[in-house]
Design an enzyme around this catalytic site. Structure first.
Site, PDB file in Angstrom:
ATOM      1  N   ASN A   1       1.005  -1.121   0.100  1.00  0.00           N
ATOM      2  CA  ASN A   1       0.181   0.054   0.039  1.00  0.00           C
ATOM      3  C   ASN A   1       0.988   1.424  -0.082  1.00  0.00           C
ATOM      4  OD1 ASN A   1      -2.337  -1.573   0.249  1.00  0.00           O
ATOM      5  ND2 ASN A   1      -1.911  -1.772   2.372  1.00  0.00           N
TER       6      ASN A   1
ATOM      7  N   SER B   1     -10.871  -0.819  -0.054  1.00  0.00           N
ATOM      8  CA  SER B   1      -9.556  -1.334  -0.062  1.00  0.00           C
ATOM      9  C   SER B   1      -9.539  -2.746  -0.909  1.00  0.00           C
ATOM     10  CB  SER B   1      -9.163  -1.673   1.395  1.00  0.00           C
ATOM     11  OG  SER B   1      -9.855  -2.786   1.710  1.00  0.00           O
TER      12      SER B   1
ATOM     13  N   GLU C   1     -16.283   3.540   3.745  1.00  0.00           N
ATOM     14  CA  GLU C   1     -14.814   3.957   3.379  1.00  0.00           C
ATOM     15  C   GLU C   1     -15.029   4.733   2.032  1.00  0.00           C
ATOM     16  OE1 GLU C   1     -12.178   0.534   2.509  1.00  0.00           O
ATOM     17  OE2 GLU C   1     -13.250  -0.525   4.273  1.00  0.00           O
TER      18      GLU C   1
ATOM     19  N   ASP D   1     -13.889   6.413   6.373  1.00  0.00           N
ATOM     20  CA  ASP D   1     -12.409   5.919   6.380  1.00  0.00           C
ATOM     21  C   ASP D   1     -11.529   6.296   5.086  1.00  0.00           C
ATOM     22  OD1 ASP D   1     -10.193   4.251   6.525  1.00  0.00           O
ATOM     23  OD2 ASP D   1     -11.020   2.765   7.665  1.00  0.00           O
TER      24      ASP D   1
ATOM     25  N   HIS E   1      -7.205   4.403   2.324  1.00  0.00           N
ATOM     26  CA  HIS E   1      -6.590   4.305   0.811  1.00  0.00           C
ATOM     27  C   HIS E   1      -6.572   5.493  -0.016  1.00  0.00           C
ATOM     28  CE1 HIS E   1      -5.674  -0.043   1.627  1.00  0.00           C
ATOM     29  NE2 HIS E   1      -6.897   0.087   2.342  1.00  0.00           N
TER      30      HIS E   1
ATOM     31  N   HIS F   1     -13.786  -2.341   5.840  1.00  0.00           N
ATOM     32  CA  HIS F   1     -12.757  -2.981   6.402  1.00  0.00           C
ATOM     33  C   HIS F   1     -13.049  -3.854   7.774  1.00  0.00           C
ATOM     34  CE1 HIS F   1      -8.681  -3.125   8.259  1.00  0.00           C
ATOM     35  NE2 HIS F   1      -8.429  -3.939   7.067  1.00  0.00           N
TER      36      HIS F   1
ATOM     37  N   LYS G   1      -0.001   3.409   4.758  1.00  0.00           N
ATOM     38  CA  LYS G   1      -0.181   3.280   3.424  1.00  0.00           C
ATOM     39  C   LYS G   1       0.552   4.290   2.428  1.00  0.00           C
ATOM     40  CE  LYS G   1      -4.576   1.107   5.023  1.00  0.00           C
ATOM     41  NZ  LYS G   1      -3.904  -0.100   5.528  1.00  0.00           N
TER      42      LYS G   1
HETATM   43  C1  LIG Z   1     -10.117   1.079   5.006  1.00  0.00           C
HETATM   44  C2  LIG Z   1      -9.096   0.556   6.245  1.00  0.00           C
HETATM   45  N1  LIG Z   1      -9.170   0.986   7.436  1.00  0.00           N
HETATM   46  C3  LIG Z   1      -8.298   0.677   8.489  1.00  0.00           C
HETATM   47  C4  LIG Z   1      -7.134   0.011   8.092  1.00  0.00           C
HETATM   48  C5  LIG Z   1      -6.190  -0.456   9.144  1.00  0.00           C
HETATM   49  O1  LIG Z   1      -5.237   0.402   9.161  1.00  0.00           O
HETATM   50  P1  LIG Z   1      -3.998   0.005   9.767  1.00  0.00           P
HETATM   51  O2  LIG Z   1      -3.129  -0.901   8.980  1.00  0.00           O
HETATM   52  O3  LIG Z   1      -3.272   1.260  10.176  1.00  0.00           O
HETATM   53  O4  LIG Z   1      -4.252  -0.725  11.192  1.00  0.00           O
HETATM   54  C6  LIG Z   1      -7.069  -0.582   6.879  1.00  0.00           C
HETATM   55  C7  LIG Z   1      -6.046  -1.673   6.604  1.00  0.00           C
HETATM   56  O5  LIG Z   1      -5.618  -2.198   5.729  1.00  0.00           O
HETATM   57  C8  LIG Z   1      -8.063  -0.462   5.745  1.00  0.00           C
HETATM   58  O6  LIG Z   1      -7.995  -0.853   4.611  1.00  0.00           O
END
Ligand SMILES: Cc1ncc(COP(=O)(O)O)c(C=O)c1O
Length: 389
Positions: A51, A185, A181, A210, A213, A137, A243
């Site tokens: 990422n 992802s 999101e 969120d 990405h 996620h 990421k």
């Molecule tokens: C949409 C989303 N939120 C949160 C996370 C978690 O983030 P972290 O890897 O910093 O724990 C991810 C991880 O892939 C994600 O894709």
């Protein structure tokens, strides 16, 4: 029901079942990872599974930022933010994030996983209702479960389904939260942010988005997708540093009052050690680079667009992607594993993504384009895909 008398029997049973379903996961240690190329098992491969979208994870400015912060502050933050772990650099990074996202304030969390599992239960409890996109996620799903709120999952990006659920249930609960999101992802597609804002207003809900990405890649300054539709109106914007920003940790961008509320209420903020100085130093440098090296953003967007178009035109493949995350959905776990292996034989490091990370029957390989890649990599990848599919 199976009954087990010791841990070995239970673990063996679970591992055997996973293996039979082609769902067993294993680790793949790298001996080197530099500028998008990795070395493992005696092979040198182009990494299409990271990422690190902007190629910042080994950027000299981040390394220097980490070193300087560590020299000044040491290796650990020593305590949680609410004890003696609250360093001036944490506040500097929070201000930089607030400015990037166009919100009054920022608040740091240990990771995206910790942010989602802390914030959602802070916003909603037993008497509340949460509406969560079906493809959210795992960290969002876990935050929803921890909150003990009633929750409904609406079909991915399906506003009619969301509105039906809001109509049927919203009035029975004290507070409502819609959580999505901005860039998904595993599918690489985008949320309909303007329409979500409209529904949020109409049904008196909170909206949390969120941007894990999208941060760094989308937006004129790398601020993400939401700014185009009005960051001000979104109650909670979440992002991560692990990421596109090449570091580690996470943040929310919110109003001053919501920040104050979260630092009093989010258990994963309150009861966890603050992010260490070196990580903050690298993250600060990464945010600065978004401004100084915009060409990284344009490069990754151009390469991803080239890949998406060629998949469709040359290989006749439909992908839901609208971004740098480009899934090739093959269906069964076995097919995804086979395709990943054939791409590895052709010099590309790609992982098969299987249930439960994605819904049953939609196993895939997830190609993630970064600014470390070249047009030649994309052309070679397409050739390899045409042989492997
Ligand atoms: C949409 C989303 N939120 C949160 C996370 C978690 O983030 P972290 O890897 O910093 O724990 C991810 C991880 O892939 C994600 O894709």
């Amino acid at each position: 029901m199976d009954s087990f008398e010791n841990i070995t029997d239970f673990v063996n049973f679970e591992l055997r079942s996973k293996n039979e379903a082609r769902l067993l996961r294993s680790l793949f240690p790298l001996v080197e990872s530099q500028r998008g190329v990795i070395k493992t098992n005696g092979k040198t491969l182009v990494d299409l599974s990271s990422n690190d979208y902007l190629g910042l994870a080994d950027h000299p400015a981040l390394i220097e930022g980490a070193k300087k912060a560590m020299e000044k502050w040491g290796t650990g933050a020593r305590a949680s933010r609410l004890m003696s772990g609250d360093l001036e650099i944490h506040h500097r990074l929070e201000s930089a994030i607030a400015a990037l996202k166009g919100k009054e304030a920022g608040l740091l969390f240990g990771s995206g996983y910790l942010a989602n599992t802390g914030i959602i239960p802070a916003l909603c409890g037993r008497n509340d209702v949460i509406y969560s996109d079906h493809l959210n996620h795992a960290s969002i799903v876990d935050g929803v479960l921890l909150s003990r709120a009633r929750f409904y999952r609406f079909r991915h990006n399906d506003l009619n389904h969301l509105e039906d659920l809001l109509k049927s249930h919203r009035s029975r609960y004290r507070r409502a939260l819609i959580v999505v999101e901005s860039l998904y992802s595993m599918d690489g597609d985008l949320a309909p942010v303007s329409e979500l804002l409209e529904l949020r207003g109409r049904y008196g809900a909170m909206l949390m988005i969120d941007e894990a990405h999208a941060t760094g890649v989308f937006g004129a300054k790398g601020e993400g997708i939401i700014s185009q539709t009005g960051a001000d109106a979104v109650d909670v914007i979440l992002g991560t540093f692990g990421k596109a920003l090449g570091g580690y940790g996470a943040f929310v961008a919110v109003s001053n009052r919501i920040r104050q509320f979260l630092l009093n209420q989010a258990r994963t903020f309150i009861f966890s050690t603050a992010l260490p100085p070196a990580v903050i130093g690298a993250n600060l440098a990464a945010v600065k680079l978004l401004d100084e090296e915009p060409e990284r953003r344009s490069r990754v967007c151009a390469l991803a667009s080239e890949l998406r178009q060629a998949l469709k035109k040359d290989l006749g493949l439909n992908t839901p992607s609208e971004s740098q995350i480009v899934p090739v959905i093959v269906g069964g776990s076995r097919s995804a594993l086979n395709l990943a292996e054939s791409l590895r034989d052709e010099g590309f490091f790609v992982k098969a993504i299987r249930p439960p990370t994605v819904p049953e029957g939609t196993a895939r390989i997830r190609l993630s384009v970064t600014s470390n890649h070249t047009a030649k990599d994309v052309r070679r990848l397409l050739e390899a895909l045409s042989r492997g599919l």
